[in-house]
Design an enzyme around this catalytic site. Sequence first.
Site, short mmCIF file in Angstrom:
data_model
loop_
_atom_site.label_atom_id
_atom_site.label_comp_id
_atom_site.label_asym_id
_atom_site.label_seq_id
_atom_site.Cartn_x
_atom_site.Cartn_y
_atom_site.Cartn_z
N ASP A 299 0.86 -1.18 0.00
CA ASP A 299 0.00 0.00 0.00
C ASP A 299 0.90 1.23 0.00
OD1 ASP A 299 -3.11 0.60 0.78
OD2 ASP A 299 -1.75 2.16 1.50
N LEU A 300 0.61 2.17 -0.90
CA LEU A 300 1.47 3.36 -0.97
C LEU A 300 1.15 4.29 0.20
CD1 LEU A 300 1.35 4.15 -4.78
CD2 LEU A 300 2.92 2.68 -3.53
N ASP A 342 -4.28 2.74 -4.77
CA ASP A 342 -2.83 2.73 -4.56
C ASP A 342 -2.40 1.44 -3.88
OD1 ASP A 342 -3.99 3.23 -2.17
OD2 ASP A 342 -2.84 5.02 -1.68
#
Length: 700
Positions: A299-300, A342
């Site tokens: 996960d960004l 994202d």
Amino acid sequence: MTIKYDIWLILLSTLASSLAMFATFSFVDRLYTSTAKGKKFLLPIYALTVGSGLWGIHFINWLAFQNSAKIQLSIPLLACSWLAAAVVGFITCYITSQKTIAVSLLAASGFMAGLASYAMFYLCAGALHGANNVNVIPMALFSALLTSICVSFLALITLSWMKQYDGKHALPTKALLSLVTAIAIIGLHVTFNASIETDANSILINSQQIGSKKMLAAMVSLVVACLFLLVILVALFYEKFGKNIFKFNFVATQQEPNTFESKDALTQLPNRRAFRQLLETASARCTRSGNTIALAYIDLDHFKPINDIYGHHVGDAVLKTVAQRLQTAVRGCDSVARLGGDEFSALIEDIESDSDIIPIMERIVSSINLPFYVNNQQLEISCSVGVALYPRDGDIEKLIVCADSAMYKAKQNGKNQFKFYDADIESSANQMLEMQRDLRAAIDNNQFVLMYQPKLDCNTQLFVGAEALIRWNHPTKGLLLPKDFIAEAEHFGMIEEMSNWVAEQACKTIMQAKSRDIDLHLSINTSKQLFRSKNFVTEIITYLSKYNVPAKNLTVEIKETSGVRDETLFNQHIAQFKAAGIKIALDDFGLHPFTLSYLQELNVDEIKIDKIFMAKVNANSESWKLVDVLLNLAQHLNINVVAEGVENEAQHTMLKHLGCNHMQGYLFSEAITEGNLLHYCKQHQLNMPTVAINQEAIAA
Ligand code: C2E
Ligand code: CA
Ligand code: CA
């Protein structure tokens, strides 16, 4: 002294050196991203190939500068020369594929490789002229050694730098550097040649036995080229089949996700559904072979502000680069997918121990940490990664949840890191698993309830419609609000089914109203995930026709951020809604930064000022100016404005004064049941302005 040379052979050697260096870039990349086991297998092969390439190129160079047509050959010396080249190959491949290298080690390796290169040359000269016929010129030897060490050092630096380089021009840069290296090698050969004197009368092999110089050079080039090709093929097969390289089990290993819509449109990576298929296939393989696979949930961190501040085109460019970097960070046999937004995931197969996974996770985290350059702007993000292992941590279902919970833990621990699933995380994972099962049961057993919050005309306070708001009648936890389950439903990929239920329910309510001669207008909320589904609009249209509801009676509320991630699909959906005559409202207005052009592009029918913004307006009278500007703009664009969260009379008066069209809020009513809504509508038909609609008042 004039140097005599054969231009064709020089060109041939330049071509061969360039190609060999280009292939070496790829070898180093592959070693860098391979597991310890893979490295053990590939390193000797690559080292010998690079060494042999170097030796072959050197031999062609030697021929190019050779005036005599005859050659005397000593096989043992030739073999020693080749061994020296293999040492250079080994140093090159081993040192440059390390994650980090101290400058001192790089310098020492450059020194060793430089000496070994000269040794290769010297031994080769001895092998070809006879050991006794080669004399070294001391001063020239010194300069030849120095040049050799410098060239080796620079080549090692170039190779280790380029393995992390994934810029736009990576291929042309590597090609150019390969050419520069080839020219440097020719220069090097000239200094090598100058450092020795050979006896011109040394006994030479009959040239007719081997053929002409050109012929010999072409043969050497061909052998080297075939060797490189063969090794590249071996590497590709190894990456694809791992240990089973020699068991060409195509059926079991080449199962690509073949479903419709298996790719993410933006990044071209497999999407969530395809990834699940990959995971299922991999786990089945694992069960058969007794191997382990790792699932990394990526996960960004800090991605949302990039979208909000720089716009979605910049966000999209970053996501594309993230996809490329992730693919570079994993090994060739692993898969990367985009789960949505994202969130990415990686499937790491064929693992023997944690130490196989750790370097990959380190590469993932550090690759995202490198700056991104979009439109001349430098952007920085990071990622949090959760890792779970199959079969150790559970079945496929549990594996996803485990990796996900480990990712949350990585975020909690300060982001920009990876975390393995462990006992600490177990309890939160169990909660998530329980939530997933409960939500499944809620959908299957019809535990959702749709409530309706009336919307009123600001001026007349007459009822104009209602917003449908979902509730979950949980068997043990009681009535739950959307904040308790919407994000989870999105997360577990159940939002589509839930939203279909909402749409169908809303259509049924409109039909019910119609049967009582009430022209009811309802709006439904949507989730950004729905915009990734192809059937999103058609599903709603199906319900409209099933319950014979005119499209104009339904409004779809879209959050501002819905479209940000996949603009094309989003715009297609908007166009489909418009074409069907379904109205579009922009929900949560005022919560996020927003460009005016977006408003016009979207061609919305309605804007809903968010309740949080209304609360702000209440505290800060300056904010009313913004509402005023918005209302003026909306009027020009012919857009209806609804103020949400109207809680007091002062807000109502101000909205009326500024010319806001509609409003909803606790001042008038909270969300009420379908029965109460229909009851209220009936009263409204008698044109009774609403001062307070609440359950009690209606029930009374
Ligand atoms: P929203 O679209 O902004 O919905 C308005 C929320 O504000 C509702 O909360 C509503 O009960 C609440 N609200 C109404 N009047 C007032 C007021 O005067 N003051 C305050 N403080 N709040 C007020 P609710 O029902 O809890 O819904 C929260 C969010 O959940 C909604 O925000 C919407 O984003 C989402 N949601 C609700 N139903 C659905 C659904 O069926 N599908 C999807 N995807 N999302 C839904
Ligand atoms: Ca809403
Ligand atoms: Ca809202």
